[in-house]
Design a protein around this motif. Sequence first.
Motif, PDB file in Angstrom:
ATOM      1  N   HIS A  26       0.806  -1.227   0.000  1.00  0.00           N
ATOM      2  CA  HIS A  26       0.000   0.000   0.000  1.00  0.00           C
ATOM      3  C   HIS A  26       0.840   1.279   0.000  1.00  0.00           C
ATOM      4  CE1 HIS A  26      -4.344  -1.383   0.974  1.00  0.00           C
ATOM      5  NE2 HIS A  26      -3.734  -2.261   0.211  1.00  0.00           N
ATOM      6  N   ASP A  32       0.686   5.064   1.148  1.00  0.00           N
ATOM      7  CA  ASP A  32       0.332   4.862   2.555  1.00  0.00           C
ATOM      8  C   ASP A  32       1.569   4.403   3.324  1.00  0.00           C
ATOM      9  OD1 ASP A  32      -0.827   4.312   4.954  1.00  0.00           O
ATOM     10  OD2 ASP A  32      -2.371   2.967   4.176  1.00  0.00           O
ATOM     11  N   GLY A  33       2.274   5.358   3.879  1.00  0.00           N
ATOM     12  CA  GLY A  33       3.493   5.043   4.624  1.00  0.00           C
ATOM     13  C   GLY A  33       4.186   6.330   5.044  1.00  0.00           C
ATOM     14  N   LEU A  64      -0.187   3.693  11.868  1.00  0.00           N
ATOM     15  CA  LEU A  64       0.667   2.646  11.300  1.00  0.00           C
ATOM     16  C   LEU A  64       1.599   2.168  12.395  1.00  0.00           C
ATOM     17  CD1 LEU A  64       2.144   1.053   9.023  1.00  0.00           C
ATOM     18  CD2 LEU A  64       3.313   3.167   8.421  1.00  0.00           C
ATOM     19  N   THR A  96       6.217   1.290   5.194  1.00  0.00           N
ATOM     20  CA  THR A  96       4.948   1.348   4.452  1.00  0.00           C
ATOM     21  C   THR A  96       3.893   0.526   5.196  1.00  0.00           C
ATOM     22  OG1 THR A  96       5.052  -0.656   3.102  1.00  0.00           O
ATOM     23  CG2 THR A  96       6.344   1.237   2.342  1.00  0.00           C
ATOM     24  N   ARG A  97       2.656   0.648   4.725  1.00  0.00           N
ATOM     25  CA  ARG A  97       1.556  -0.095   5.350  1.00  0.00           C
ATOM     26  C   ARG A  97       1.691  -1.602   5.110  1.00  0.00           C
ATOM     27  NH1 ARG A  97      -2.028   2.138   8.933  1.00  0.00           N
ATOM     28  NH2 ARG A  97      -2.296   3.923   7.571  1.00  0.00           N
ATOM     29  N   PRO A 106      -6.777   0.141   4.909  1.00  0.00           N
ATOM     30  CA  PRO A 106      -5.554  -0.569   5.331  1.00  0.00           C
ATOM     31  C   PRO A 106      -5.844  -1.838   6.135  1.00  0.00           C
ATOM     32  CG  PRO A 106      -5.663   1.684   6.238  1.00  0.00           C
ATOM     33  CD  PRO A 106      -7.013   1.361   5.705  1.00  0.00           C
ATOM     34  N   CYS A 109      -4.085  -5.096   5.330  1.00  0.00           N
ATOM     35  CA  CYS A 109      -2.617  -5.149   5.284  1.00  0.00           C
ATOM     36  C   CYS A 109      -2.056  -5.889   6.486  1.00  0.00           C
ATOM     37  CB  CYS A 109      -2.026  -3.741   5.233  1.00  0.00           C
ATOM     38  SG  CYS A 109      -2.517  -2.850   3.757  1.00  0.00           S
ATOM     39  N   GLY A 112       3.785  -3.926   8.534  1.00  0.00           N
ATOM     40  CA  GLY A 112       4.396  -2.892   7.710  1.00  0.00           C
ATOM     41  C   GLY A 112       5.712  -3.356   7.091  1.00  0.00           C
ATOM     42  N   SER A 154       4.792  11.803   5.165  1.00  0.00           N
ATOM     43  CA  SER A 154       4.216  10.595   4.565  1.00  0.00           C
ATOM     44  C   SER A 154       4.780  10.360   3.171  1.00  0.00           C
ATOM     45  CB  SER A 154       2.704  10.741   4.468  1.00  0.00           C
ATOM     46  OG  SER A 154       2.376  11.535   3.344  1.00  0.00           O
TER      47      SER A 154
END
Length: 306
Positions: A26, A32-33, A64, A96-97, A106, A109, A112, A154
């Motif tokens: 992701h 997304d991270g 996260l 990251t996710r 998310p 997921c 991470g 991000s």
Amino acid sequence: MQSETLVYLNGEFVPKSEAKISVFDHGLLYGDGVFEGIRAFGGSVFKLKEHVDRLYQSAACIELEIPMERERMVETVTETLRKNNLRDSYIRLVVTRGSGDMSVNPASCGEGTVFVITEPVASSTFPKDPRILKTVITSVRRDPVDSTSHEIKSLNYLNSVLAVLEANRAKVDYPVMLDHRGFVSEGSTMNIFLVKDGIIITPPSSSGILHGITRERVIELCRDLKNQVVEREVTPFELYTADEAFFTGTLLGLAAVGEVSGKRIGTGGVGPVTRRLYDEFRDIVSRPEEGTPIFRVEKIRQVRKR
Ligand code: PXG
């Protein structure tokens, strides 16, 4: 001699060409991270703990969970540098996710993805003279603090990318971005300061800035040098008519602003305040007390052997 640098990826050290993550991550699919860009100078990682703290704060804001403790993350960065035998380096720390469904949510997921890239940098300090950047105020605004705030570092850098594209089109070196109200915010990857009548002024949190680690250290430095420094909103007019202006950031340290949207700032060169701060900062970055040593264990062993 190892030919390829090693990258830390989810608990392992793998050669650069084999450092790959899933197309279902992701971080890639949705940005997304979170990440950090860090520098090591002469065997010391400048403000490593502060960078790791900011990484965990950014992660907390996007809920996260980083699958390791902060201390271990600090160790992982220095360990990656040791594996590559690097004393002077550019470091990219990314979480990251992780991999999940093709859905923004998310929830699907797993753990991470964590990776640390360390690239060699030729010099153990910044060049003798600061860069002088021609800039333009872009039509692209910084996202508001109640939106995808830039206080979170991000993987969503499209806002900065759009500003850089506009600067490229204007044939200048770098963009200056305004906040949603029209006050000066920051550059695409650097914070901004101006100097007027001996007072140093920099935009506050409310202008949608990233809380730069260089910015923080330079504010402290200004105070040490008995320069008055104020965090307050800045209008484009104030920037155009400043005696001096400069950026702060990990990659360049300080960089002078020569021009903003066709208007020369001061002499268009490096002003005396910028010069003084640059020279001091250049000296600060490799001081052991300003960072985390890379080869601490080895050094202690060497001392014992003697
Ligand atoms: N604002 C923004 C939006 C940034 O991304 C800064 C200010 C300066 O912060 P520091 O903590 O560096 O003083 C940043 C930092 C890269 C890269 O490779 C980007 C940054 C730092 C290092 C590398 O693009 N951005």
